[in-house]
Design a protein around this motif. Sequence first.
Motif, short mmCIF file in Angstrom:
data_model
loop_
_atom_site.label_atom_id
_atom_site.label_comp_id
_atom_site.label_asym_id
_atom_site.label_seq_id
_atom_site.Cartn_x
_atom_site.Cartn_y
_atom_site.Cartn_z
N SER A 199 0.83 -1.21 0.00
CA SER A 199 0.00 0.00 0.00
C SER A 199 0.86 1.26 0.00
O SER A 199 0.60 2.22 -0.74
CB SER A 199 -0.92 -0.02 1.23
OG SER A 199 -1.65 1.18 1.33
N ALA A 200 1.92 1.27 0.82
CA ALA A 200 2.79 2.44 0.91
C ALA A 200 3.53 2.68 -0.40
O ALA A 200 3.69 3.83 -0.84
CB ALA A 200 3.79 2.26 2.06
N CYS A 201 4.01 1.62 -1.04
CA CYS A 201 4.73 1.76 -2.31
C CYS A 201 3.81 2.30 -3.41
O CYS A 201 4.21 3.16 -4.21
CB CYS A 201 5.31 0.42 -2.74
SG CYS A 201 6.84 -0.02 -1.91
N GLU A 202 2.59 1.79 -3.46
CA GLU A 202 1.64 2.28 -4.47
C GLU A 202 1.36 3.77 -4.27
O GLU A 202 1.29 4.53 -5.24
CB GLU A 202 0.35 1.46 -4.39
CG GLU A 202 0.50 0.03 -4.90
CD GLU A 202 -0.73 -0.82 -4.63
OE1 GLU A 202 -1.69 -0.29 -4.00
OE2 GLU A 202 -0.74 -2.00 -5.02
N GLN A 203 1.22 4.18 -3.02
CA GLN A 203 0.97 5.59 -2.73
C GLN A 203 2.17 6.45 -3.12
O GLN A 203 2.01 7.53 -3.71
CB GLN A 203 0.65 5.76 -1.24
CG GLN A 203 0.29 7.18 -0.82
CD GLN A 203 -0.98 7.68 -1.49
OE1 GLN A 203 -1.84 6.90 -1.87
NE2 GLN A 203 -1.08 8.99 -1.67
N ALA A 204 3.38 5.98 -2.82
CA ALA A 204 4.59 6.73 -3.17
C ALA A 204 4.71 6.87 -4.68
O ALA A 204 5.10 7.92 -5.21
CB ALA A 204 5.83 6.05 -2.60
N SER A 205 4.37 5.80 -5.41
CA SER A 205 4.45 5.83 -6.87
C SER A 205 3.47 6.84 -7.46
O SER A 205 3.77 7.51 -8.46
CB SER A 205 4.17 4.44 -7.42
OG SER A 205 4.40 4.39 -8.80
N LYS A 206 2.30 6.97 -6.86
CA LYS A 206 1.33 7.96 -7.32
C LYS A 206 1.83 9.38 -7.05
O LYS A 206 1.61 10.29 -7.85
CB LYS A 206 -0.01 7.75 -6.62
CG LYS A 206 -0.75 6.49 -7.05
CD LYS A 206 -2.02 6.32 -6.24
CE LYS A 206 -2.73 5.01 -6.60
NZ LYS A 206 -3.93 4.80 -5.74
N MET A 207 2.52 9.57 -5.91
CA MET A 207 2.98 10.91 -5.53
C MET A 207 4.09 11.41 -6.46
O MET A 207 4.10 12.57 -6.86
CB MET A 207 3.47 10.89 -4.07
CG MET A 207 2.36 10.67 -3.07
SD MET A 207 2.97 10.26 -1.42
CE MET A 207 3.70 11.80 -0.92
N ASP A 208 5.05 10.51 -6.80
CA ASP A 208 6.15 10.92 -7.68
C ASP A 208 6.75 9.68 -8.33
O ASP A 208 7.72 9.11 -7.82
CB ASP A 208 7.22 11.68 -6.89
CG ASP A 208 8.30 12.28 -7.80
OD1 ASP A 208 8.30 11.97 -9.01
OD2 ASP A 208 9.14 13.05 -7.30
N PRO A 209 6.18 9.23 -9.46
CA PRO A 209 6.68 8.01 -10.11
C PRO A 209 8.10 8.13 -10.63
O PRO A 209 8.76 7.12 -10.89
CB PRO A 209 5.68 7.80 -11.26
CG PRO A 209 5.08 9.14 -11.51
CD PRO A 209 5.05 9.83 -10.18
N SER A 210 8.62 9.36 -10.79
CA SER A 210 9.99 9.54 -11.30
C SER A 210 11.04 9.45 -10.20
O SER A 210 12.23 9.37 -10.49
CB SER A 210 10.11 10.90 -12.00
OG SER A 210 9.98 11.96 -11.06
N LEU A 211 10.61 9.47 -8.96
CA LEU A 211 11.56 9.46 -7.84
C LEU A 211 12.25 8.10 -7.76
O LEU A 211 11.60 7.05 -7.70
CB LEU A 211 10.82 9.74 -6.52
CG LEU A 211 11.68 10.06 -5.30
CD1 LEU A 211 12.39 11.39 -5.46
CD2 LEU A 211 10.80 10.10 -4.04
N ARG A 212 13.59 8.12 -7.78
CA ARG A 212 14.33 6.86 -7.82
C ARG A 212 14.20 6.08 -6.51
O ARG A 212 14.33 4.86 -6.50
CB ARG A 212 15.80 7.13 -8.16
CG ARG A 212 15.99 7.54 -9.62
CD ARG A 212 15.59 6.43 -10.56
NE ARG A 212 15.65 6.79 -11.96
CZ ARG A 212 14.58 7.01 -12.72
NH1 ARG A 212 13.36 6.91 -12.21
NH2 ARG A 212 14.71 7.33 -13.99
N GLU A 213 13.97 6.76 -5.39
CA GLU A 213 13.71 6.05 -4.13
C GLU A 213 12.46 5.19 -4.25
O GLU A 213 12.37 4.10 -3.66
CB GLU A 213 13.56 7.02 -2.96
CG GLU A 213 14.86 7.57 -2.43
CD GLU A 213 15.34 8.79 -3.19
OE1 GLU A 213 16.32 9.41 -2.76
OE2 GLU A 213 14.72 9.15 -4.23
#
Length: 741
Positions: free
Chosen positions: A422-436
């Motif tokens: 769930s956390a990874c999906e949310q992070a990907s929505k926030m900034d999919p270009s972020l390498r972290e």
Amino acid sequence: MTPHGNAGHGGPNGERYRFGDILVDAAAHTLSRAGAPQTVEPKAFSVLLILLRHAGELVGRDDLLDQVWGHRHVTPGVLTRVIAQLRHALGDDSQHPRYIQTQHALGYRFIGDLHESVAPVPAAEPEEHEEVAVLRHAMPEAAAVAANEAIAPFAAPVPTAGADFTTRRKTSDQRRWWLAVAALLAIAAAGYWFGQRDTGVLAPSAASVAVLPFASLGERQGGDYFAEGLGVEMIDALAGVPGLKVVAAPSPGGRGEVDVKRLGAQLGVATVLGASVRREGSRVRISARLSDARTGFTLWAHSYDRETGDVFALQSDIANEVVQALVGVLPAGEIEAARQSLARRLTPTRNVAAYDAYLKGEQRMREQAGGDARGADSAINFYRGALAIDPGFARAQAGICQAEITRFEDARDSAAFARAQSACEQASKMDPSLREVSLAMGDLYRTQGNAKEAIGYYERAVSDPALRVHAYLGLAAVASTQGHGKQAMAYFERARQWAPRDPRVAQKRGYHLMVNGDLAGAIASYREALEYAPDNPDLWSSLGGLYAISGEAQQASRAYERSLEIKPSYEALNNLGSLKFEQGAYEQAAALFRHASEIDPGDFRTWGNLGDALTASGSTAAQTRAQYEQAATLGRRYLELKSDDAQSLALVAWYAANLDRAGEARALLGKAESLGTERGEVALLGAQTMARLGDPAAARRHIDFARKHGIPQQRIEALPLLRSLTATVEPSSEREPGAAR
């Protein structure tokens, strides 16, 4: 492979080597130490000669097997034994080698200082003054040639490397004076030569910097996280500058001055950046200094005194000063791009309070890596605090994902995986270009067993130098799981090149070697990791586990006790409990397992261990059923997410057998064996499972297979259920024991 330039003196019929008090004569096939003959077998002597002929070079394990044994159809163990024999003859220490260095799982390197041949010098050899002889003795061939030209009018020529020499004192003051002048000229020539030649991996790149941990000053309680966090952020930001080599320097310890020249030589960098951080009220003061690692001189030093709210601009100022100082050696046209990259990296959020909470979370994750089992839980709370202040802080959201994955992998906590997803999906929505985010998604798919997706995300993360080591370790783990051992080792080597003293690299490599049956290599890797992180309790606990698997109970006990001295953890309690169990102290083992389950009740293995200890101490099946039920329930949840974990499959099979679920036990054990990893451990668990199911013939086949794959006899005999079966074992076979037979 080309022989090393300084190796081999006296020609093909008089090849001799001298290093320390050791003399090796190839023609006579003799080895002596301090004048005393040392006996080694012919294969060992051949290995030593190859290493000497390639002094300073890494000689691959397969190369040695090919050249000495003529093929690779011998186990690497014969080479390990021969190296141990050589070390004994040379008086060398594997942990602090002077002569033979192990490049774990890759090969060996001779690292001693070879001296010139000790053969007698012919009487007609030209005389040479002592000062010149000593100077030439330490001089490479090209520099010696220059020295010959410099002193030709005044003295006998200086022989180039490989020639014999003698020293005779001259009494002429005039000649002594001319020789002193010649020596200075020779030193200048040698200095020029060393300055021009390629000195290898330790040669400092002109565009390179080591960043020391930022020191926290002042009275602020618990302020270390802020200074430490700023230092890590600075490393990550500078690592993103094209053409700039960045190394995280180890903590110097105490408050003493850092020996910049020595540190630069150790890490192979041209400059060293250090800083101190003081926070007082609403202000922050950072004093930074960039030093030249060759001379020790300060290139620039500056103190920055700002409002805490200006911390992002302050970090950018320091980073830009480093870049500006290296402007002449960084690739042309990339300076402005570097500055923009630094600004982006060093401003992950505009809110200082959110950044402060994020840095606290990062510190807790470092503590988790250092052995604090609850570090991930604490980190998640801080990351959530950062997001409450700045809901768009994508790096904090990616941090939650990483912390939950860590929790899942370390504690086999299946609920953590759902939270990580769930956390990874949310992070990907926030900034999919972020390498972290890419790195976190790679870890997520890797733990799920989805190699294709994991590799894709890791390859994106590799493009960020700050994340490259972690990404390479992820790629190595994927390759290891797929059975591509050589590819995995290649990724470990890439990670090591980027972070030569990072304990994570040695630790992960050690785990890979352990899973693939190389216990000696795994132990060596964990010991290497402890050289870089000697106070990491998890590393000590894991090392103890490896010693226990190898049958070295005393070493295992010391490692566990060292782990618990540093910080009590459920892993170390579990491991020490297992050791007590194997020693027959079942009640002590049960007490340790209970304590471990109180610290972390989410790891199914702890409950299974407790069931085993209670059973061995005389408890009935009805009394132990609750422990095995809990272990099986948690274990099945874990296997739904991680179905390629052979040892966990075999463990849950064992729990099922204790719950009288014979069909489930056989099916799980068969699946574990089909994976082909951790074969010795799986076979040992299979032997117990078959014995519990009342199939002694299958149990004996498993015992035999476990022995063949490195399980010591004392470990087998330590298990009450197998003790009566070890006396009569079927003939040796390399076939899988076959749980379903």
